[in-house]
Design an enzyme around this catalytic site. Sequence first.
Site, PDB file in Angstrom:
ATOM      1  N   CYS A 135       0.849  -1.203   0.000  1.00 14.97           N
ATOM      2  CA  CYS A 135       0.000   0.000   0.000  1.00 14.97           C
ATOM      3  C   CYS A 135       0.885   1.254   0.000  1.00 14.97           C
ATOM      4  CB  CYS A 135      -0.916  -0.008   1.216  1.00 14.97           C
ATOM      5  SG  CYS A 135      -2.127   1.322   1.186  1.00 14.97           S
ATOM      6  N   CYS A 351      -0.423   5.324 -42.030  1.00 16.88           N
ATOM      7  CA  CYS A 351       0.850   4.598 -42.073  1.00 16.88           C
ATOM      8  C   CYS A 351       1.933   5.455 -42.717  1.00 16.88           C
ATOM      9  CB  CYS A 351       0.692   3.272 -42.810  1.00 16.88           C
ATOM     10  SG  CYS A 351       0.139   3.437 -44.528  1.00 16.88           S
ATOM     11  N   CYS A 387      12.768  -0.649 -45.609  1.00 17.25           N
ATOM     12  CA  CYS A 387      11.979  -0.848 -44.387  1.00 17.25           C
ATOM     13  C   CYS A 387      12.843  -1.482 -43.298  1.00 17.25           C
ATOM     14  CB  CYS A 387      10.771  -1.746 -44.686  1.00 17.25           C
ATOM     15  SG  CYS A 387       9.759  -2.089 -43.231  1.00 17.25           S
TER      16      CYS A 387
END
Length: 446
Positions: A135, A351, A387
């Site tokens: 806690c 994209c 890419c």
Amino acid sequence: MANLEINFAGIKSPNPFWLASAPPTNSGYQIQKAFEAGWGGAVWKTIGAPVLNVCNRYGTMDYKGSKIIGLNNVELISDRPIEINLKEIAETKRNFPNNAVIVSVMVESKKEAWQEIIKRVEQTGADGFELNFGCPHGMSERGMGSAMGQVPEYTCMVTEWVMDVATKPVIVKLTPNVTDIVQPARAAVKGRASAISLINTINSIIGVDTDTFEIKPNVGGKGGHGGYAGPAVKPIALHLLSAVASDLEVQKARLPISGMGGIETWKDALEFILLGSTSVQVCTSVMHYGFRVVEDLIDGLSNWMDDKGFKTMDEIIGKSVHRISNFGDFDLGFQTVARINHDKCIQCNLCYIACEDAAHQCIDLKELKIDSRVNERLWPVVREDDCVGCDLCSRVCPIDDCITMVEHETGRPHITWNELSKAKPAVVQEWGKMEEYRKTANIDIH
């Protein structure tokens, strides 16, 4: 039909779905209602030292129409008298002997106090204990909760005190508010704990009201840090779970783990199970939608196991743990490229924008003749030779399976960074040597 029963450190449960120690487990009425709805177990809201709660107690992170992707709270442990809690724990276990009833406890850092509350809870017939070392607010300022869990030596010490008198399984609940959660996990092992649970809530301030300048949640004009939970914390919880589940010292001790942190759907729960959780605990989802969410959890997991041919929980617990690795051991020769299915493409060009502005400029806009329709807009086309396989384009694409990442063999050597560092140390230390290596390894950076 798959058998969802689990045996968690000797605690038997009809399924792995437990309510976490939190407001939904504040009373016997709530927990018995939850068991009737199908929950396999519950961790009673923490009982222990006297407290007083405040108003308001909750703040939420809402995002683009989705309510409560994150929930912040400043509520303390149970503010009901301990005698009432103990009476209702006994009644609940008596009425539901086949469900797991675990009691979360937290008292000041004194051996006598910890051992006394353990002995009192044992008289209720509860199945086990969860030591609240997590806690992060209110109690920690009094030297309890995360104030204990952030110091491995304290975690070990208190666990030993409890184990000296407990005859039922003892679960140590870990705080995420540490640099390395493995250290308190190992402290729990050293303290002879029966099991581990994680994560407790994350320290946070949920926000500021830009009109009144008040901190959220507003407690009479003031605010402060609280515990953050809900779907937004799931990736953090999975990471910390994987760190503990893959630690060799924890594995050697063979302690079961109860995982929690942002579980809302059966798939969320399954991910925790695959990363080493024997049981999973849920809170925020119940606070949002009620006890009924357990129906989706049970049906979803059961159907998935049937589809995959798994009969028991033991067959799937930790099934992905061996896949946890580090960057240094990743294959530098593994390459993917993006492929766009123009039959699905809606020409939103997200994209293209993402690749152009935030990635590696590997997508062009071109005229294409896809079908007989007259289309004046340009189509996104990936230059596969350029890419780098970062996968950003498919992440931003709004259409499922429109962009896929395809494995692409480039002739690069399949070697890890650690292997490269050992075989060619100059490459990882000098940019000139790195450039030479790239040329020989067919790695083109642009």
